[in-house]
Motif scaffolding. Sequence first.
Motif, PDB file in Angstrom:
ATOM      1  N   VAL A  50       0.843  -1.203   0.000  1.00 39.69           N
ATOM      2  CA  VAL A  50       0.000   0.000   0.000  1.00 39.69           C
ATOM      3  C   VAL A  50       0.873   1.247   0.000  1.00 39.69           C
ATOM      4  O   VAL A  50       0.585   2.224  -0.703  1.00 39.69           O
ATOM      5  CB  VAL A  50      -0.958   0.000   1.221  1.00 39.69           C
ATOM      6  N   ASN A  55      -1.729   5.480  -4.550  1.00 39.28           N
ATOM      7  CA  ASN A  55      -3.169   5.416  -4.307  1.00 39.28           C
ATOM      8  C   ASN A  55      -3.596   6.631  -3.489  1.00 39.28           C
ATOM      9  O   ASN A  55      -2.902   7.031  -2.552  1.00 39.28           O
ATOM     10  CB  ASN A  55      -3.487   4.118  -3.556  1.00 39.28           C
ATOM     11  N   LYS A  58      -3.966   5.848   0.218  1.00 39.56           N
ATOM     12  CA  LYS A  58      -2.779   5.214   0.792  1.00 39.56           C
ATOM     13  C   LYS A  58      -2.685   5.430   2.307  1.00 39.56           C
ATOM     14  O   LYS A  58      -2.466   4.485   3.063  1.00 39.56           O
ATOM     15  CB  LYS A  58      -1.533   5.761   0.108  1.00 39.56           C
ATOM     16  N   LEU A  61      -5.620   3.595   4.331  1.00 40.15           N
ATOM     17  CA  LEU A  61      -5.430   2.148   4.245  1.00 40.15           C
ATOM     18  C   LEU A  61      -4.249   1.695   5.088  1.00 40.15           C
ATOM     19  O   LEU A  61      -4.310   0.677   5.775  1.00 40.15           O
ATOM     20  CB  LEU A  61      -5.228   1.714   2.783  1.00 40.15           C
TER      21      LEU A  61
END
Length: 152
Positions: A50, A55, A58, A61
């Motif tokens: 991750v 993302n 990120k 998560l």
Amino acid sequence: MLLTEHQEQYENRGRQPLKGRITPEELTMVRDSIMYPHMLTMCDKSLQEVRRTPNLLKQPLGEFIQIVMDKISREMFSLRRELRGRNIKVFDDETLDGIIYHRYSCRGYEDRFSIVREALRSEIGIRLAKYCADILHPSFKEARRPDPGSDS
């Protein structure tokens, strides 16, 4: 014909484990003590993945995975303390043909615990889903609570 004190011993023989023999509950604890390090490794790999991806989610998560890892660590240390209190030691052993073997010593009795890798993987999946549900459960309750201003 049994004497009274022998009758009581006879009735209680199935309730107490033999000296050194491991109980089914303790065997589950041994399995969990083997499973928790694998769970932490899987979570750590997911966390690293991750962090490497570009993302937008990120950060949340990563924080969520860290919360799961903290929960696993707390349970693992608690379990290790409980095993130590029951005089049970689990040793690393070997993996052979998809079966993970660990030796354990329980109050002087030594044996090997084996679990099929796929069974361990399945149990890890179930346990991780439970941890995620436990963490997210309050959020789901709030999201499902009806709006006080709505007509429904």
